[in-house]
Scaffold this motif. Structure first.
Motif, PDB file in Angstrom:
ATOM      1  N   ASP A   1       0.807  -1.222   0.000  1.00  0.00           N
ATOM      2  CA  ASP A   1       0.000   0.000   0.000  1.00  0.00           C
ATOM      3  C   ASP A   1       0.837   1.269   0.000  1.00  0.00           C
ATOM      4  OD1 ASP A   1      -2.363  -1.492   0.023  1.00  0.00           O
ATOM      5  OD2 ASP A   1      -2.377  -1.585   2.197  1.00  0.00           O
ATOM      6  N   CYS A   2       2.014   1.223  -0.585  1.00  0.00           N
ATOM      7  CA  CYS A   2       2.881   2.399  -0.667  1.00  0.00           C
ATOM      8  C   CYS A   2       2.984   2.843  -2.121  1.00  0.00           C
ATOM      9  CB  CYS A   2       4.272   2.072  -0.122  1.00  0.00           C
ATOM     10  SG  CYS A   2       4.261   1.632   1.610  1.00  0.00           S
ATOM     11  N   VAL A   3       3.170   4.144  -2.312  1.00  0.00           N
ATOM     12  CA  VAL A   3       3.268   4.699  -3.656  1.00  0.00           C
ATOM     13  C   VAL A   3       4.632   5.368  -3.823  1.00  0.00           C
ATOM     14  CG1 VAL A   3       2.312   6.377  -5.288  1.00  0.00           C
ATOM     15  CG2 VAL A   3       0.791   5.092  -3.757  1.00  0.00           C
ATOM     16  N   MET A   4       5.386   4.898  -4.811  1.00  0.00           N
ATOM     17  CA  MET A   4       6.698   5.449  -5.091  1.00  0.00           C
ATOM     18  C   MET A   4       6.547   6.624  -6.050  1.00  0.00           C
ATOM     19  SD  MET A   4      10.042   3.366  -6.329  1.00  0.00           S
ATOM     20  CE  MET A   4       9.425   1.950  -5.467  1.00  0.00           C
ATOM     21  N   LYS A   5       7.138   7.758  -5.706  1.00  0.00           N
ATOM     22  CA  LYS A   5       7.079   8.948  -6.554  1.00  0.00           C
ATOM     23  C   LYS A   5       8.231   9.004  -7.542  1.00  0.00           C
ATOM     24  CE  LYS A   5       7.217  12.501  -3.957  1.00  0.00           C
ATOM     25  NZ  LYS A   5       7.127  13.802  -3.282  1.00  0.00           N
ATOM     26  N   GLU A   6       9.398   8.517  -7.116  1.00  0.00           N
ATOM     27  CA  GLU A   6      10.578   8.683  -7.959  1.00  0.00           C
ATOM     28  C   GLU A   6      11.597   7.584  -7.674  1.00  0.00           C
ATOM     29  OE1 GLU A   6      13.250  12.473  -9.129  1.00  0.00           O
ATOM     30  OE2 GLU A   6      13.064  12.120  -6.974  1.00  0.00           O
TER      31      GLU A   6
END
Length: 60
Positions: A16-21
């Motif tokens: 449930d984590c979102v990587m931005k870069e």
């Protein structure tokens, strides 16, 4: 990167984590996550969410 926090958390969960870069610089891979961060394992059964976090894999 603040050297005092390097290797501070060795166990983390990316569910449930979102990587931005994702960046590759000077043999390091840097993963930057959104404002909700990642889950850090505190002990055998307890996880805590840490916001505004970057995970760096050094000398890859």
């Amino acid at each position: 990167m603040n050297k005092s926090i390097v290797d501070k958390h060795k166990n983390f969960l990316l569910s449930d984590c979102v990587m931005k870069e994702i960046k590759y610089e000077k043999n390091d891979i840097c993963l930057t996550f959104n404002e909700y961060g990642v889950w850090i394992r505190q002990d055998e059964k307890k996880y805590e969410r840490k916001e505004n976090i970057q995970i760096r894999y050094c000398d890859c």
